[in-house]
Design an enzyme around this catalytic site. Structure first.
Site, PDB file in Angstrom:
ATOM      1  N   TYR A 143      56.376 -69.746  77.152  1.00  0.00           N
ATOM      2  CA  TYR A 143      55.919 -70.221  75.841  1.00  0.00           C
ATOM      3  C   TYR A 143      54.744 -71.194  75.959  1.00  0.00           C
ATOM      4  O   TYR A 143      54.046 -71.443  74.990  1.00  0.00           O
ATOM      5  CB  TYR A 143      57.068 -70.901  75.083  1.00  0.00           C
ATOM      6  CG  TYR A 143      58.206 -69.964  74.742  1.00  0.00           C
ATOM      7  CD1 TYR A 143      58.071 -68.595  74.917  1.00  0.00           C
ATOM      8  CD2 TYR A 143      59.402 -70.434  74.251  1.00  0.00           C
ATOM      9  CE1 TYR A 143      59.098 -67.733  74.618  1.00  0.00           C
ATOM     10  CE2 TYR A 143      60.446 -69.575  73.944  1.00  0.00           C
ATOM     11  CZ  TYR A 143      60.284 -68.224  74.136  1.00  0.00           C
ATOM     12  OH  TYR A 143      61.300 -67.369  73.839  1.00  0.00           O
ATOM     13  N   LYS A 190      66.553 -65.661  87.052  1.00  0.00           N
ATOM     14  CA  LYS A 190      66.346 -64.269  87.474  1.00  0.00           C
ATOM     15  C   LYS A 190      65.720 -64.339  88.866  1.00  0.00           C
ATOM     16  O   LYS A 190      64.630 -63.811  89.134  1.00  0.00           O
ATOM     17  CB  LYS A 190      65.434 -63.563  86.449  1.00  0.00           C
ATOM     18  CG  LYS A 190      65.257 -62.080  86.666  1.00  0.00           C
ATOM     19  CD  LYS A 190      66.486 -61.254  86.335  1.00  0.00           C
ATOM     20  CE  LYS A 190      66.231 -59.791  86.647  1.00  0.00           C
ATOM     21  NZ  LYS A 190      67.460 -58.982  86.602  1.00  0.00           N
ATOM     22  N   ASP A 222      70.606 -61.319  83.178  1.00  0.00           N
ATOM     23  CA  ASP A 222      71.190 -60.070  82.669  1.00  0.00           C
ATOM     24  C   ASP A 222      72.719 -60.106  82.761  1.00  0.00           C
ATOM     25  O   ASP A 222      73.426 -59.730  81.823  1.00  0.00           O
ATOM     26  CB  ASP A 222      70.604 -58.835  83.375  1.00  0.00           C
ATOM     27  CG  ASP A 222      70.373 -59.030  84.864  1.00  0.00           C
ATOM     28  OD1 ASP A 222      70.523 -60.172  85.346  1.00  0.00           O
ATOM     29  OD2 ASP A 222      70.053 -58.049  85.553  1.00  0.00           O
ATOM     30  N   ASP A 246      66.443 -69.179  74.947  1.00  0.00           N
ATOM     31  CA  ASP A 246      66.170 -68.758  73.567  1.00  0.00           C
ATOM     32  C   ASP A 246      67.056 -67.561  73.221  1.00  0.00           C
ATOM     33  O   ASP A 246      67.749 -67.522  72.199  1.00  0.00           O
ATOM     34  CB  ASP A 246      64.683 -68.382  73.463  1.00  0.00           C
ATOM     35  CG  ASP A 246      64.217 -68.273  72.027  1.00  0.00           C
ATOM     36  OD1 ASP A 246      65.033 -68.488  71.113  1.00  0.00           O
ATOM     37  OD2 ASP A 246      63.025 -67.961  71.816  1.00  0.00           O
ATOM     38  N   ASP A 250      70.927 -67.464  70.996  1.00  0.00           N
ATOM     39  CA  ASP A 250      71.074 -66.667  69.769  1.00  0.00           C
ATOM     40  C   ASP A 250      72.256 -65.715  69.927  1.00  0.00           C
ATOM     41  O   ASP A 250      73.031 -65.504  68.998  1.00  0.00           O
ATOM     42  CB  ASP A 250      69.803 -65.860  69.469  1.00  0.00           C
ATOM     43  CG  ASP A 250      68.951 -66.539  68.403  1.00  0.00           C
ATOM     44  OD1 ASP A 250      69.058 -67.776  68.284  1.00  0.00           O
ATOM     45  OD2 ASP A 250      68.201 -65.840  67.703  1.00  0.00           O
TER      46      ASP A 250
END
Ligand code: NAD
Length: 357
Positions: A143, A190, A222, A246, A250
């Site tokens: 970001y 990751k 994952d 993020d 959610d």
């Protein structure tokens, strides 16, 4: 008695509607516990662009820096969602605020109220007892990394970038929190593919010996996304980067039944910002049906984290628990068995809540 100055930044869409209730709750707490809270208000997002051309006007930043804590709503407007080429956008205000205030740690407690077990799309027997605290890094990662459009617009890249100190400071916050809970910390990355994730994992491993009482587990993003639905009770304190956090938070919002129930705190070098995790929800803006409880729970986090007023925060959480036990619901957390007279709009839910404060 605490004397504090709180900045109210409602932003756009339902941000305006829910923050009104959040502020009423803060007012009531001040009255009940004998504190003196003063308030100011400031613009951000679409409303700020309309008024000044800037999604985060200098005047707002000055007020933010001068306050003891900020109760924030949401930013966003359909106009920009459908026009990716717009140069000035409401979210720029949000990202700039995070950077300017050094808000590098986003805390998202995922607390499930038992009364809402049925509101989730996950089976109650899998969910019951879930209680997770996410630490999402907020001022680094893709970001904020370099991004560019190349080849006449046909190719684009964003840079996933982290420095050691950025990982270390959020990791320490997460380790400290783990100490006060079940002493377990899950770090999500990751590292099997990404170099920035290998750095992330290295830093976590390097500082872990300083917290020998905390058991550390590493998961790939994952696998973590899968496990969160399969076995949410396995999670306690979780620390992860900006992008993974993020998405994961959610996903975790479904554990709590609705986005309208989840609060977050963004803290770091200066004034803390407390906000619902939901956005400006264009689809329900102006209808008076938005769930104000995420804003109310954000106010509770504000009192707890920025002012150290734990009893006051607990009083708010108990009041939320009580209205839910009494069967009251906003539309997003109601189901086919909720009686019509128990389904309340934003203001009526706020009024019901205030009765218990
Ligand atoms: P959203 O969170 O606004 O809404 C998602 C869905 O959840 C919608 O159906 C909405 O009606 C529902 N919902 C959200 N909050 C609710 C509440 N309090 N009560 C009842 N229902 C609620 O996300 P979106 O629709 O993807 O985005 C809408 C706008 O919000 C976009 O412009 C987006 O950029 C912005 N946004 C802002 C933030 C922020 O300010 N932090 C976060 C996410 C999205």
């Amino acid at each position: 008695m605490a004397k504090k100055h709180i900045l109210i930044v409602p932003g756009d869409g339902i941000g305006q509607e829910v923050t009104t209730v959040g502020k009423q709750v803060l007012d009531r707490i001040a009255e009940k516990f004998g504190h003196e809270f003063t308030y100011d208000e400031a613009l951000i997002g679409h409303v700020a662009i309309e008024a000044t051309g800037d999604p985060l006007p200098e005047e707002t930043l000055v007020k933010m820096r001068a306050s003891d804590a900020i109760l924030f709503g949401a930013v966003g407007h359909p106009k920009y969602d459908n026009d990716p080429s717009a140069k000035v956008r409401p979210e720029q205000g949000l990202l700039k605020m995070r950077k300017e205030l050094g808000l590098y740690a986003n805390l998202r407690p995922i607390k499930l109220f038992d009364e809402l077990l049925e509101a989730s799309s996950i089976k109650p027997e899998i969910l019951k007892g879930s209680d997770i605290l996410f630490f999402r890094e907020l001022t680094g990662d893709v970001y904020f990394g370099k991004r560019e459009r190349l080849d006449d617009g046909n190719t684009a890249y964003d840079t996933m970038i982290y420095s050691k100190y950025e990982v270390e400071r959020i990791a320490r916050k997460a380790f400290e929190a783990a100490r006060t809970r079940s002493k377990k910390l899950m770090s999500v990355d990751k590292a099997n593919v990404l170099e920035s994730s290998r750095l992330w994992r290295e830093v976590i491993q390097k500082i872990a010996p300083e917290y020998p009482d905390v058991e550390v587990e590493h998961q790939f993003i994952d696998a973590a996304a899968m496990l969160l639905i399969k076995d949410p009770r396995r999670f306690d304190v979780v620390v992860t980067g900006n992008l993974f956090g993020d998405i994961l938070t959610d996903e975790a919002s479904q554990i709590a039944g609705s986005m309208g129930m989840l609060a977050s705190a963004s803290v770091g070098d200066s004034t803390g910002v407390y906000e619902p995790i939901h956005g400006s929800a264009h689809d329900i803006t102006g209808k008076g049906v938005a769930n104000p409880l995420a804003s109310v729970l954000s106010a509770a986090l504000l009192l707890d984290i920025s002012f150290g007023l734990k009893a006051e925060a607990d009083a708010i959480i108990a009041a939320v628990d009580k209205v839910l036990k009494d069967g009251f619901r906003t539309r997003d957390i109601a189901n086919s068995e909720t009686p019509a007279d128990k389904i309340l709009g934003t203001d009526a839910m706020g009024a019901e809540l205030l009765k218990h404060l």
